[in-house]
Design an enzyme around this catalytic site. Structure first.
Site, short mmCIF file in Angstrom:
data_model
loop_
_atom_site.label_atom_id
_atom_site.label_comp_id
_atom_site.label_asym_id
_atom_site.label_seq_id
_atom_site.Cartn_x
_atom_site.Cartn_y
_atom_site.Cartn_z
N MET A 148 0.85 -1.19 0.00
CA MET A 148 0.00 0.00 0.00
C MET A 148 0.89 1.24 0.00
O MET A 148 1.94 1.27 0.62
CB MET A 148 -0.91 0.01 1.22
CG MET A 148 -1.55 -1.33 1.50
SD MET A 148 -2.55 -1.97 0.16
CE MET A 148 -4.09 -1.15 0.45
N CYS A 149 0.50 2.28 -0.70
CA CYS A 149 1.34 3.47 -0.86
C CYS A 149 0.46 4.69 -1.09
O CYS A 149 -0.74 4.58 -1.29
CB CYS A 149 2.30 3.32 -2.04
SG CYS A 149 3.19 1.75 -2.12
#
Length: 332
Positions: free
Chosen positions: A1-2
């Site tokens: 996730m980013c």
């Protein structure tokens, strides 16, 4: 996730910050690639995934990137000010392959664009020249979507959902996280805006607090809000500090819950900032108190020049580390 945040309205420099959130170390390496490198879109880290018809090209532009897992490119910019970033998207579905198009394994997707294009528009024109092939590393499938931006402030988000490519191309698309897909993120953000306005406010206030969790939807909305409030910077130092402040706000702390509803959330491994105007690349490892940066213009990017690399995982590194890169073999 980013999380990815583009700041293209400050009148000084086009800046983009991103977080890299992942359940383990991706072994990031800062890498400088010169022009004139011959590449094979099916080969990386000693294995082939693209079959008998891989995309082959010679790099037109030099680039400064973060490579992970021994060679895949996940983030960076090229010498003409094109930036590119891969972020996780669980619902990625590349669809059926087209045997009439050469194959490009997905871990080299943005490297091909950085090697070949000067602008977002040029990069988008390249999308029909190849078919993407999925790759898996250490048990993780590279289900990703891509953000692009250039020195003019143009922006695009590229996703493959339900077997079809979706491109959102407009300089107003400045924030990107993970699930759900981008069009749904925009719908949810508009819902939050309308909720605030229905209570008589132009922006979130004490009566309508900002979403505060670490899931992708909450991070998207916080990043959109705080990036819109950034004051006009007087110099690059203030501009970089501003985008880093928002990027840190969207980071996931150590010990945050891994599961929030349907999707996993992982702590932030590192943060980067691309200055597409001045061709500087900033890197901040979450386990280090030091901010590093690199000047792309200090490297020899001419054909035949060496590939240069630096492992940023050292407490001895701080400030401008351009002079501490060393020659390496190309990771392909």
């Amino acid at each position: 996730m980013c999380t990815r945040i583009l700041w293209n309205t400050n009148g000084l420099a086009v800046l983009v910050g991103r977080t890299m959130d992942w359940p383990e170390s991706t072994d990031p390496v800062l890498t400088v690639f010169p022009q004139g490198l011959k590449r094979d879109g099916g080969k990386l880290v000693g294995h082939t995934v693209a079959g008998d018809n891989p995309l082959k090209w010679t790099s037109r532009f030099g680039s400064l990137v973060t490579t992970i897992y021994g060679g895949g490119t996940v983030d960076g910019l090229n010498e003409r000010g094109l930036g590119a970033h891969m972020l996780y998207l669980d619902e990625t579905d590349l669809g059926p392959g087209d045997p009439n198009k050469p194959a490009l394994q997905i871990a080299l997707w943005i490297q091909y664009l950085l090697d070949s294009a000067e602008t977002v528009a040029e990069a988008l024109d390249l999308l029909d020249t190849f078919q993407l092939m999925m790759v898996e590393m250490r048990g993780f499938r590279a289900t990703v979507h891509v953000a692009l931006e250039d020195a003019s402030g143009d922006s695009a988000i590229i996703e493959y959902v339900d077997g079809e490519r979706r491109v959102h191309h407009d300089r107003k698309y400045t924030v990107m996280t993970n699930e759900p897909a981008f069009d749904e993120q925009l719908r949810l953000l508009e819902q939050q805006v309308q909720k605030v306005r229905s209570l008589g406010h132009d922006q979130p206030s004490g009566e309508v607090p900002l979403p505060g969790n670490v899931n992708a939807v909450d991070r998207f909305q916080r990043a959109a809000y705080f990036s819109a409030l950034l004051p006009k910077p007087a110099n690059e130092r203030q501009a970089v500090a501003g985008i880093l402040a928002v990027t840190r706000n969207a980071s996931v702390p150590f010990g945050a819950p891994y599961r929030t509803g349907r999707f996993d959330v992982y702590n932030t491994e590192y943060r980067t900032v691309c200055d597409l105007t001045d061709k500087r690349y900033f890197f901040e490892l979450a386990t280090s108190p030091n901010l590093l940066w690199t000047e792309l213009d200090r490297f020899d990017l001419s054909p035949g020049a060496s590939v240069m690399a630096l492992n940023p995982d050292s407490l001895d590194l701080a400030g401008d580390v351009s002079g501490q890169f060393a020659q390496v073999d190309a990771p392909f």
